[in-house]
Write a protein that holds these residues in place. Structure first.
Motif, mmCIF file in Angstrom:
data_model
loop_
_atom_site.group_PDB
_atom_site.id
_atom_site.type_symbol
_atom_site.label_atom_id
_atom_site.label_comp_id
_atom_site.label_asym_id
_atom_site.label_seq_id
_atom_site.Cartn_x
_atom_site.Cartn_y
_atom_site.Cartn_z
ATOM 1 N N HIS A 4 0.844 -1.195 0.000
ATOM 2 C CA HIS A 4 0.000 0.000 0.000
ATOM 3 C C HIS A 4 0.883 1.250 0.000
ATOM 4 O O HIS A 4 0.662 2.192 -0.748
ATOM 5 C CB HIS A 4 -0.923 -0.021 1.218
ATOM 6 C CG HIS A 4 -1.766 1.214 1.347
ATOM 7 N ND1 HIS A 4 -2.848 1.445 0.540
ATOM 8 C CD2 HIS A 4 -1.668 2.285 2.176
ATOM 9 C CE1 HIS A 4 -3.389 2.617 0.877
ATOM 10 N NE2 HIS A 4 -2.698 3.138 1.859
ATOM 11 N N THR A 8 1.073 4.010 -2.916
ATOM 12 C CA THR A 8 0.792 5.399 -2.589
ATOM 13 C C THR A 8 1.953 6.281 -3.032
ATOM 14 O O THR A 8 1.779 7.351 -3.591
ATOM 15 C CB THR A 8 0.563 5.535 -1.065
ATOM 16 O OG1 THR A 8 -0.504 4.686 -0.700
ATOM 17 C CG2 THR A 8 0.221 6.964 -0.695
ATOM 18 N N THR A 11 1.963 6.661 -6.935
ATOM 19 C CA THR A 11 0.805 7.247 -7.608
ATOM 20 C C THR A 11 1.003 8.757 -7.707
ATOM 21 O O THR A 11 1.291 9.401 -6.698
ATOM 22 C CB THR A 11 -0.480 6.941 -6.811
ATOM 23 O OG1 THR A 11 -0.576 5.541 -6.622
ATOM 24 C CG2 THR A 11 -1.702 7.445 -7.550
ATOM 25 N N GLN A 55 -4.630 7.791 -2.475
ATOM 26 C CA GLN A 55 -3.256 7.627 -2.997
ATOM 27 C C GLN A 55 -2.847 8.816 -3.863
ATOM 28 O O GLN A 55 -1.670 9.155 -3.937
ATOM 29 C CB GLN A 55 -3.171 6.331 -3.823
ATOM 30 C CG GLN A 55 -3.223 5.067 -2.972
ATOM 31 C CD GLN A 55 -3.412 3.802 -3.792
ATOM 32 O OE1 GLN A 55 -3.600 3.863 -5.007
ATOM 33 N NE2 GLN A 55 -3.362 2.659 -3.132
#
Lengths: 223, 223
Positions: A4, A8, A11, A55
């Motif tokens: 994750h 993040t 992005t 994100q």
């Protein structure tokens, strides 16, 4: 959590500084404490939008009903189990939002009467009187200084026609049309974005990828 | 999977050689392809019974509707999304069962008419005509050579009275009574077992422990 974090990190922060309110999941209009009328919704598409918007750097407020998907971590999350509760929660948090994405499957009607105790079955037939619920998206779009409003049209027939009509009726800039029977509960989705600049049919993809494309398009419309 | 293996290994094989059919989850009676009437049910208690019965050595057939809990591994599993589909599936698999445990939240009524396409909202009010569904548990109990039948009564008031009445009306040997508003969706449950030998109020516990106690009691009644 590591994955994750990596996602993040990589992005692009297209939505940094933007406040986005997203509704997701389904409402359930109770007939009694244990029974109700609901719409099929896993919450997957709405939760994917909330995750990807986060994100992309947005401050996400998620107002969600019943869902089987796992709720992502967002800035603010509120549960609203009925159409009325969802209306109240959205209106309470909408004031300073830049964007409103209404994807929750909100019941159009709810029972005139909700029994306080479980109804015992006795009759061979039963009639339920329903009243129309308030339209959250249309009412947000009518606010004096409305956020940029995104609607969803999950239809089973004449998908694009219904979506164009819905966009016009609710007076919103962007609507996302999809085929309900293919999308509901599925991990994939196939959608068409409709706004003033045209209609964009996105290729079928997983809901996270679809969310990223919708939000990138949204970003292009905001600037 | 290792933990599951260890639990299975240490659970006494009280139900070895027994065939048990369990219904779980909720049915949804469709008004159109995307909307329906449903009962609140996570499927947790029914799935806990299926898991523990399997650990106790039973050959479990699970007929389940909609559920948010994760379905356990059992000998045979079938999805039945409506009351009618669940009735058909149970009747198809009931013939050689030793025990029938009916815990699914089956809708008592379903719409007279189910629209083939999504209904467009237009009217301020709406009336739905419902017809009574067949009673799966009562019909299984009426079979010429019925399995040992276990019913569940999730009530919001007069819990024990309603449960005693339900046991009598359906003519079943064992009913499990609980307070619907405390049990639904929760990981814990507080139940009372009612059979010919008396009424047994079990202490509040997690649903897996409650399942083990119900099945141990069931075993004592089978022999």
């Amino acid at each position: 959590m590591l994955l994750h974090g990596i996602q993040t990190h990589f992005t692009p922060k297209l939505l940094a500084g933007k406040k986005i309110l997203i509704t997701a999941g389904a409402t359930m209009e109770m007939l009694d404490p244990v029974r109700g009328i609901t719409n099929i919704s896993s919450g997957k598409m709405g939760f994917a939008l909330a995750k990807v918007a986060t994100q992309m750097g947005a401050e996400v407020t998620l107002v969600h009903g019943h869902a089987t998907a796992v709720r992502p971590e967002v800035s603010h999350a509120y549960f609203a189990g009925t159409a009325n509760a969802m209306y109240q929660s959205v209106m309470q948090h909408i004031a300073d939002q830049d964007v409103f994405i209404a994807i929750a499957a909100v019941a159009d009607y709810s029972p005139l009467v909700s029994a306080e105790q479980k109804i015992k079955k006795s009759e061979e037939s039963l009639t339920i009187q329903l009243k129309r619920n308030k339209d959250i998206l249309a009412d947000v779009a009518k606010l004096p200084n409305p956020p940029y409003c995104v609607g969803f049209a999950a239809e089973t027939e004449h998908v694009l026609q219904h979506a164009r009509q819905k966009r016009q009726d609710k007076n919103i800039p962007l609507i996302v049309a999809n085929q309900a029977n293919l999308a509901l509960g599925s991990d994939n989705n196939s959608v068409t974005l409709i706004d003033d600049s045209g209609e964009y049919a996105l290729e079928t993809a997983d809901k996270t990828s679809i969310a990223a494309k919708i939000l990138s398009h949204l970003h292009s419309q905001l600037n």
